[in-house]
Enzyme design. Structure first.
Site, short mmCIF file in Angstrom:
data_model
loop_
_atom_site.label_atom_id
_atom_site.label_comp_id
_atom_site.label_asym_id
_atom_site.label_seq_id
_atom_site.Cartn_x
_atom_site.Cartn_y
_atom_site.Cartn_z
N ARG A 1 0.84 -1.21 0.00
CA ARG A 1 0.00 0.00 0.00
C ARG A 1 0.87 1.26 0.00
NH1 ARG A 1 -4.41 0.64 4.52
NH2 ARG A 1 -2.53 0.83 5.78
N LYS B 1 -3.05 6.96 1.48
CA LYS B 1 -2.91 7.09 2.95
C LYS B 1 -2.02 8.29 3.27
CE LYS B 1 -2.18 4.12 7.00
NZ LYS B 1 -3.41 4.38 7.71
C1 LIG Z 1 -9.51 6.20 7.26
C2 LIG Z 1 -9.01 4.83 7.53
N1 LIG Z 1 -9.71 3.78 7.08
C3 LIG Z 1 -9.29 2.52 7.31
C4 LIG Z 1 -8.15 2.24 8.04
C5 LIG Z 1 -7.74 0.82 8.29
O1 LIG Z 1 -6.63 0.48 7.49
P1 LIG Z 1 -5.62 -0.66 7.94
O2 LIG Z 1 -6.44 -1.90 8.13
O3 LIG Z 1 -4.69 -0.79 6.80
O4 LIG Z 1 -4.98 -0.20 9.21
C6 LIG Z 1 -7.37 3.32 8.52
C7 LIG Z 1 -6.14 3.08 9.26
O5 LIG Z 1 -5.45 3.98 9.66
C8 LIG Z 1 -7.81 4.65 8.25
O6 LIG Z 1 -7.12 5.71 8.70
#
Ligand SMILES: Cc1ncc(COP(=O)(O)O)c(C=O)c1O
Length: 286
Positions: free
Chosen positions: A52, A150
């Site tokens: 990612r 992200k």
């Molecule tokens: C807005 C948002 N959605 C979903 C997630 C979950 O992502 P992950 O499972 O990769 O931690 C995060 C994690 O920080 C996030 O900030």
């Protein structure tokens, strides 16, 4: 204890790690990040986070500071020198320091800034919320249109966490055009019978690494997965609700906007998915 952190090739005491005031991350939120959990001193789903990170960098035409193998070595060194058993490794890459402020991206040769640090969270996988469940409120989703990247622009999620705090609940779910997008820092799900319902991947939500793993395990366990939009009202009427993230794993949601979800207690499906997720991830941790 003073942590050892990583900054652009150096391992330093946290008090000595300094980033320029001209850094694009500081001036423009021009940076991306990843958070990888550590359980029993090992990294959880490191490959997923690396993949990612690569995607986020590519979407923003941002140079990569190093290879995946180098990133793995840095993660492991920080976990080791900081004696982290349970916790996380935070990684951030910014477009670096062009030496002045300008909206245009700086020349490609500008070196990206790479920062990593650890956070100790003893008993991370035994959080009481796994049993008690979370209470959430809904708030309008007024974030930007590329939530799939992200980035470090986390001001609105921070505001939403404060709205939740003011409402004496644990977290908030974002709603756009009447439909739930995701949680402030997690993906959102409801359960109806044997079916798990969650919003499909698009630019509207972050493509959670935990989401990908949990949906894979759910399908392998013969649960039905439906990727579609749902409303707050449908969630309130569901049998269960839960969230996923790299640090909360699978955590039940028991109340939405003051209304109990199902029996108002942590559900069986969320508990089972959490169990499978932790078991499989422990096995695959590196
Ligand atoms: C807005 C948002 N959605 C979903 C997630 C979950 O992502 P992950 O499972 O990769 O931690 C995060 C994690 O920080 C996030 O900030």
């Amino acid at each position: 204890m003073t942590r050892t952190v990583y900054l652009n090739g150096d391992y330093l005491p946290e008090t000595e790690a300094k980033v320029s005031i001209f850094d694009r991350g500081f001036l423009m939120a021009d940076g991306v990040y990843e958070v990888t959990s550590v359980l029993g001193g090992k990294l959880i789903d490191f490959a997923g986070h690396c993949a990612r990170l690569r995607r986020s960098l590519a979407e923003l035409d941002m140079a990569s500071p190093c290879t995946d193998a180098e990133l793995l070595a840095i993660h492991r060194e920080l976990v080791s020198v900081n004696d982290v058993t349970d916790g996380m490794v935070y990684l951030q890459v910014t477009r670096g320091n062009p030496g002045d402020r300008d909206f245009a991206y700086p020349p490609a040769e500008t070196k990206p800034t790479l920062v990593l640090f650890t956070q100790n969270k003893p008993g991370l996988a035994d959080s009481p919320s796994a049993k008690t469940g979370l209470k959430v409120i809904s708030v309008p989703d007024v974030r930007w249109g590329r939530r799939d990247i992200k980035t470090v622009q986390l001001l609105y999620p921070s505001m939403a966490k404060m709205m939740a705090k003011a409402a004496h609940v644990d977290d908030a779910w974002f709603v756009e055009d009447g439909m739930v997008t995701e949680g402030t820092s997690n993906n959102a799900y409801i359960v109806k019978g044997n079916k798990i319902i969650t919003r499909a991947l698009s630019n509207d939500i972050l493509h959670g690494i935990t989401r990908a793993a949990v949906l894979r395990f759910a399908r392998e366990a013969q649960m039905e997965v439906e990727e579609r939009n749902f409303t707050i009202e449908e969630a309130q009427r569901a049998d269960e609700a839960f969230i996923t993230s790299a640090s909360a794993f699978v955590t039940p949601v028991v109340e939405i906007d003051g209304a109990p979800v199902g029996a108002g207690t942590a559900g069986k499906v969320a508990a089972r998915l959490r169990e499978i997720y932790l078991e499989e991830m422990h096995k695959a941790a590196i």
